[in-house]
Design an enzyme around this catalytic site. Structure first.
Site: not given
Length: 521
Positions: A317, A369
């Protein structure tokens, strides 16, 4: 540095070891230079990973003790070489650790945050690799240096950098020469690992910050340096999107990414030759919900690695620590559930290995996160319920339509046809397999559950995992994860339930492990 594949003492086991791992993971991001937390606990996690790899593979270790190669890669980077069993392995890797280490040192500046192309799964002699995307001009030339230009935040975070000087601007005009050099080393590394397929999960062509191309990607390399590789643009939402997943009470069904956002400019692009065997209408990808998108991308990756060539795969990614481990972990678990890799590991052991190695030791920022509600890590393991069927199996395409059956008391001999795979993994087109009665066998057996298992790489099992076994194995991994996650990290209630917040969390967990019929989890 070579490492013995066996001999590492177990460093904790079962639920207690997993709980310790999750607690450590939720407290600090792993950094190779300091271990990212309590040194003794991190060392136990590292030792346990080596021990679990060593159950089924001979391997070497590339040392990264102080993060000198990459600050957010494991201190012991594992190169899987061959099956640990006796005898010749027809799928043995040809990669030599010394040569690989030299190529890594030369190529590491080519990619974002120095997160170079790293082999992490060995399947039929093919290396499945992970990395970050290509570094852009901003990262290569910024005065703060390529390793400091990003903050420790999310994928698109940007650190406070000094103003770009005139000298740097002059260097920018000569960026082609530098890109030729660093990307040339990156390409040499990819070729040495026999990587042919590059799957890019970015929804952007380039990451742009303050008008600066911070990162790039193979698909938009102006000089077409990566033209000899098979490039796949399979855009997938970043970690920020998973806050919506959490806010919808951990429900992925019906959750669709907004593809009309300004920064989203990378369309889905897959060579037709790779889609013909899949019954998927790829033109509809922007209408898929998160479940459909993840399922279809996983089917694509499995199809690629199951092809008849000897080529490896790279998945990346932007920074390589959110979407990348999601798909690497799903691939590892799916192949394990089929009985094709890590064949000796129990569900709790493969779960520990993928959480520890694919997520924690490769620098996933769980602390950050969780603070933002971007629960992509939780989504990964909760998603296992959506890939239990045979349509996600790497075995199904190798099965033949014939379905002979026999009683368990008889001795059987039959011939199977298998296409020549070429190179070092080639087998004869006509291969005979003898099977004798087994004291543990019962009832009749159908060919649907059989795959040819050559001596070596996955030869420890004479019988292939059935579709029902695949389902039960993945369900056990998922339920083990949910139980440990709920005890250590915990699910966050979106709104109080009528029975109170604590009751609401318990209700979510009960549904999550399948004790009640709700689709919330």
């Amino acid at each position: 540095m070579a490492a013995a594949a066996r001999g590492c003492p177990p460093a904790g086991s079962g639920d207690r070891a997993l709980a310790e791992l999750l607690l450590e993971f939720s407290r600090a991001q792993y950094r190779a230079k300091d271990g990212g937390g309590t040194a003794a606990k991190v060392e136990r996690i590292e030792r346990r990973c080596l021990e679990l790899f060593g159950r089924d593979y001979r391997y070497s270790v590339i040392p990264n003790a102080h993060g000198e190669i990459c600050a957010h890669y494991p201190r012991h980077i594992v190169l899987l070489e061959r099956d640990a069993g006796a005898g010749r392995d027809p799928f043995e890797s040809t990669v030599q650790v010394g040569k690989l280490q030299d190529l890594i040192n030369r190529s590491k500046m080519a990619r974002c945050r120095g997160r170079f192309v790293c082999p992490v799964i060995l399947y039929k002699g093919k290396h499945i690799c992970r990395s970050a995307t290509l570094a852009g001009w901003g990262e290569l030339y910024g005065r703060t240096g390529y390793n400091y230009i990003f903050s420790g935040g999310s994928d698109d975070a940007w650190a406070d950098a000094e103003d770009i000087s005139e000298e740097d601007s002059a260097l920018r005009n000569a960026d082609s020469q530098l890109f030729d050099k660093v990307r040339g080393h990156d390409i040499k590394l990819l070729r040495y690992l026999s990587v042919r397929y590059i799957c890019d999960l970015m929804v952007e062509n380039k990451k742009v910050k303050f008008g600066l191309n911070v990162t790039s990607s193979e698909k938009v390399d102006k000089a077409q340096r990566y033209a000899d590789f098979t490039l796949l643009s399979i855009p997938y939402p970043g970690c920020e999107f998973f806050k919506e997943y959490k806010d919808r009470d951990y429900t992925a069904e019906g959750l669709i990414f907004n593809w009309k956002q300004d920064y989203v400019d990378a369309p889905l692009s897959i060579p037709v030759s790779l889609t013909q065997s899949l019954n998927i209408d790829w033109s509809e990808y922007q209408s898929w919900d998160l479940v459909q998108q993840t399922q279809n991308y996983l089917k694509l990756l499995i199809s690629i690695i199951n092809s008849d060539d000897d080529s490896g795969l790279l998945v990346h990614c932007i920074s390589g620590w959110d979407r990348t481990p999601l798909f690497i972990s799903l691939l590892r678990l799916s192949l394990w559930a089929d009985g094709l890799i890590h064949v000796s590991l129990e569900p709790s052991e493969i779960l520990y290995l993928t959480v520890a190695y694919d997520w924690f030791l490769f620098g996933h920022m769980l602390v950050d996160r969780l603070s933002k509600g971007e629960e992509i890590f939780f989504f990964c393991f909760n998603f296992l319920k959506h890939i239990t069927s045979e349509e996600f199996s790497a075995v199904k395409s190798q099965r033949k339509p014939a379905r002979p059956s026999w009683s368990s008391g008889s001795s059987v001999f039959f011939s199977l046809e298998q296409r020549d795979r070429g190179s070092t993994t080639s087998l004869s087109s006509d291969f005979s397999l003898g099977m004798e009665s087994s004291p543990g066998a019962a009832g009749s057996f159908t060919y649907e559950a059989v795959e040819l298992m050559p001596a070596g790489a996955q030869a420890q099992a004479a019988w292939l995992v059935s579709a029902s076994d695949r389902e039960s194995r993945l369900e056990e991994v998922r339920s083990t994860f949910l139980a440990s996650y709920s005890r250590t990290i915990g699910l966050k209630a979106v709104s109080p339930s009528p029975s109170g917040a604590i009751g609401g969390l318990l209700e979510q967990f009960v549904r999550g492990v399948g004790l009640r019929g709700s689709s919330t989890l």
